[in-house]
Design an enzyme around this catalytic site. Structure first.
Site, mmCIF file in Angstrom:
data_model
loop_
_atom_site.group_PDB
_atom_site.id
_atom_site.type_symbol
_atom_site.label_atom_id
_atom_site.label_comp_id
_atom_site.label_asym_id
_atom_site.label_seq_id
_atom_site.Cartn_x
_atom_site.Cartn_y
_atom_site.Cartn_z
ATOM 1 N N GLY A 261 133.672 30.902 12.426
ATOM 2 C CA GLY A 261 134.855 31.778 12.216
ATOM 3 C C GLY A 261 135.600 30.947 11.015
ATOM 4 N N ARG A 262 136.254 29.925 11.684
ATOM 5 C CA ARG A 262 137.335 29.043 10.968
ATOM 6 C C ARG A 262 136.738 28.482 9.505
ATOM 7 N NH1 ARG A 262 141.469 26.325 13.592
ATOM 8 N NH2 ARG A 262 140.229 26.466 15.575
ATOM 9 N N ARG A 298 150.072 29.439 14.490
ATOM 10 C CA ARG A 298 149.606 28.107 14.558
ATOM 11 C C ARG A 298 150.642 26.980 14.687
ATOM 12 N NH1 ARG A 298 145.667 25.757 12.646
ATOM 13 N NH2 ARG A 298 144.337 25.640 14.505
ATOM 14 N N CYS A 328 164.279 34.525 16.005
ATOM 15 C CA CYS A 328 165.099 33.674 16.867
ATOM 16 C C CYS A 328 164.545 33.072 18.007
ATOM 17 C CB CYS A 328 165.942 34.822 17.612
ATOM 18 S SG CYS A 328 167.037 35.565 16.111
HETATM 19 N N1 LLP Z 1 132.230 31.857 19.132
HETATM 20 C C1 LLP Z 1 132.983 31.807 20.507
HETATM 21 C C2 LLP Z 1 132.399 32.333 21.574
HETATM 22 C C3 LLP Z 1 134.496 31.464 20.429
HETATM 23 O O1 LLP Z 1 135.164 31.467 21.442
HETATM 24 C C4 LLP Z 1 134.957 31.280 18.953
HETATM 25 C C5 LLP Z 1 136.375 30.932 18.953
HETATM 26 C C6 LLP Z 1 133.970 31.245 17.978
HETATM 27 C C7 LLP Z 1 132.679 31.590 18.105
HETATM 28 C C8 LLP Z 1 134.481 30.892 16.547
HETATM 29 O O2 LLP Z 1 134.933 29.517 16.655
HETATM 30 P P1 LLP Z 1 135.538 28.784 15.065
HETATM 31 O O3 LLP Z 1 133.994 28.771 14.280
HETATM 32 O O4 LLP Z 1 136.384 29.700 14.489
HETATM 33 O O5 LLP Z 1 135.907 27.510 15.511
HETATM 34 N N2 LLP Z 1 143.260 30.371 17.872
HETATM 35 C C9 LLP Z 1 142.696 29.071 17.624
HETATM 36 C C10 LLP Z 1 141.238 29.018 17.562
HETATM 37 C C11 LLP Z 1 140.714 30.123 18.948
HETATM 38 C C12 LLP Z 1 139.010 30.027 18.803
HETATM 39 C C13 LLP Z 1 138.578 30.729 19.971
HETATM 40 N N3 LLP Z 1 137.247 30.955 20.078
HETATM 41 C C14 LLP Z 1 143.293 28.302 16.520
HETATM 42 O O6 LLP Z 1 144.102 29.086 15.856
HETATM 43 O O7 LLP Z 1 142.787 27.223 16.263
#
Ligand code: LLP
Length: 402
Positions: A261-262, A298, A328
């Site tokens: 994702g990220r 974040r 606020c």
């Molecule tokens: N697969 C699963 C099962 C996941 O739980 C996640 C993310 C991903 C893939 C994707 O992960 P990435 O490649 O984006 O690291 N809100 C948090 C991040 C939460 C991630 C949750 N799961 C932040 O802003 O850092």
């Protein structure tokens, strides 16, 4: 180069801007790293679920990793084929499971024994066979922020190895379940390879041991988690990442599925706010901008660092300021003690690395409409979500007035 001033004038602020070409580059890096092996990159929709963004990934041939039926619907709407869509999450409802089975997605990623029972029951009701994978919790510390660590037994995700094995046997014996995959995801913003390799080894060993009892899986799902540069992090190179994983799979003929994702979207995104005021409380200096924690959570939630650029004519000496929004809450800040020159009304503050977990984690707190989102591709910009209006915010309440 993105012309932030021009886009801010055209679309107003606060504003999310996404560089779609950058997303292509990142996607291709991952595909390239796994070439020579069957692989599916299943974009983790939660990172940035704007339909145009998901559609952009669909056009590149991406699959989708979803964590709610809403995300599954987004993936379909954006044109991702069913056979590249997977559905994870610890708390799927019966309705969500039913719809996923009816839609015949690649597999449901099951996260508990109890859930396996529900999936079997619902598949039976529908007179169907549900393809499943099981999320294994390898109990490995990913060495990331505790809130985004998921691969320890302390975390709610997945099941331990013994439970997983038992569940595979149950699934294999069921007429309504087809165990096709295995999954692990130990955390997000990972910058160390060792925990990933160790987890892959543990999970690959389980695949081998299942194979000896004639349960042959097809998909090795390595989750997401690849870290990105917010500041000066040393990153895992996609090639090394792929090699570390492939190295654990000798003699196994498995399709790799990864769920970034990220990595794909974070550094493609910018959150742009306008400076409203500067103010001083005693020795403390603040820059108050029109964006807030409801737009980008974040920093407030994780004390996450986001690099900040300013667009100003001033070039005076820098001083330490807190950049804060109008909400606020004392927690409504984007940065603390950040070194910036003096800023004037209408100067711009550009928050980098905002393309993942930015807009999607937003809210309407303080009755603030969500920002507009704009995509830039080949030097052209277009609106991909309009700014929310006050009428949008009250639309679901109006009918209930006395
Ligand atoms: N697969 C699963 C099962 C996941 O739980 C996640 C993310 C991903 C893939 C994707 O992960 P990435 O490649 O984006 O690291 N809100 C948090 C991040 C939460 C991630 C949750 N799961 C932040 O802003 O850092």
């Amino acid at each position: 180069m993105i012309d932030f001033r021009a886009l801010a004038d055209k679309y107003k602020t606060p504003l999310y801007i996404y560089d779609l070409d950058y997303m292509n580059e990142q996607f291709n890096k991952l595909k390239e790293a796994f070439k020579g092996r069957k692989s599916i990159v299943a974009y983790a929709v939660k990172a940035n679920s704007n339909l145009s963004v998901v559609q952009h990934f669909a056009k590149m041939g991406s699959g989708a990793d979803c964590v709610s039926i809403g995300e599954v619907r987004r993936a379909f709407k954006a044109g991702i084929p069913a056979y590249k869509i997977i559905f994870s999450g610890v708390g799927k409802t019966d309705d969500e499971i039913r719809e996923a089975i009816e839609k015949d997605i690649l597999y449901i990623n099951v996260e508990s024994d109890a859930e396996l029972g529900r999936v079997e029951m619902i598949a039976k009701e529908l007179k169907k066979v549900s393809r499943i994978s099981i999320r294994v919790n390898p109990n490995i510390d990913p060495k990331t922020h505790p809130y985004i660590s998921t691969g320890l037994h302390d975390n709610k995700f997945g099941v331990d190895l013994n439970t997983a094995k038992r569940m595979y046997i149950t699934a294999n014996n069921s007429q309504h379940l087809d165990p096709v995959g295995i999954h692990f995801h130990i955390g997000s913003q990972l910058t160390e390879l060792t925990p990933i390799r160790e987890s892959a080894e543990i999970v690959a060993d389980l695949v081998r041991s299942l194979s000896t009892i004639k349960i042959d899986l097809k998909f090795f799902d390595i989750g997401g988690g690849l870290g990105i540069k917010y500041d000066d992090e040393t990153l895992i190179e996609p090639y090394e990442y792929a090699q570390a994983i492939l190295g654990t799979l000798t003699a196994l003929d498995l399709t790799i599925l990864c769920e970034p994702g990220r990595f794909l979207t974070a550094n493609a995104g910018y959150f742009v706010s306008k400076v409203l005021y500067e103010k001083q409380n005693g020795d403390k200096k603040f820059v108050v901008v029109d964006g807030a924690m409801n737009d980008l959570l974040r920093p407030s939630l994780y004390k996450a660092y986001h690099k900040i650029d300013v667009i100003t004519k001033n070039d005076g000496e820098k001083r330490a300021v807190d950049i804060v929004g109008p909400v606020c809450e004392s927690g409504d800040f984007f940065a603390k003690d950040y070194m910036l020159p003096e800023l004037s009304h209408n100067d711009l503050v550009v928050i980098n690395s905002a393309g993942a977990y930015g807009f999607g984690m937003g809210s309407n707190y303080n009755t603030r409409g969500r920002s507009a989102e704009v995509a830039v591709q080949n030097g052209e910009d277009r609106l991909i979500r309009r700014r929310e209006t006050f009428d949008d915010l009250i639309a679901l309440e109006e009918d209930y007035l006395d």
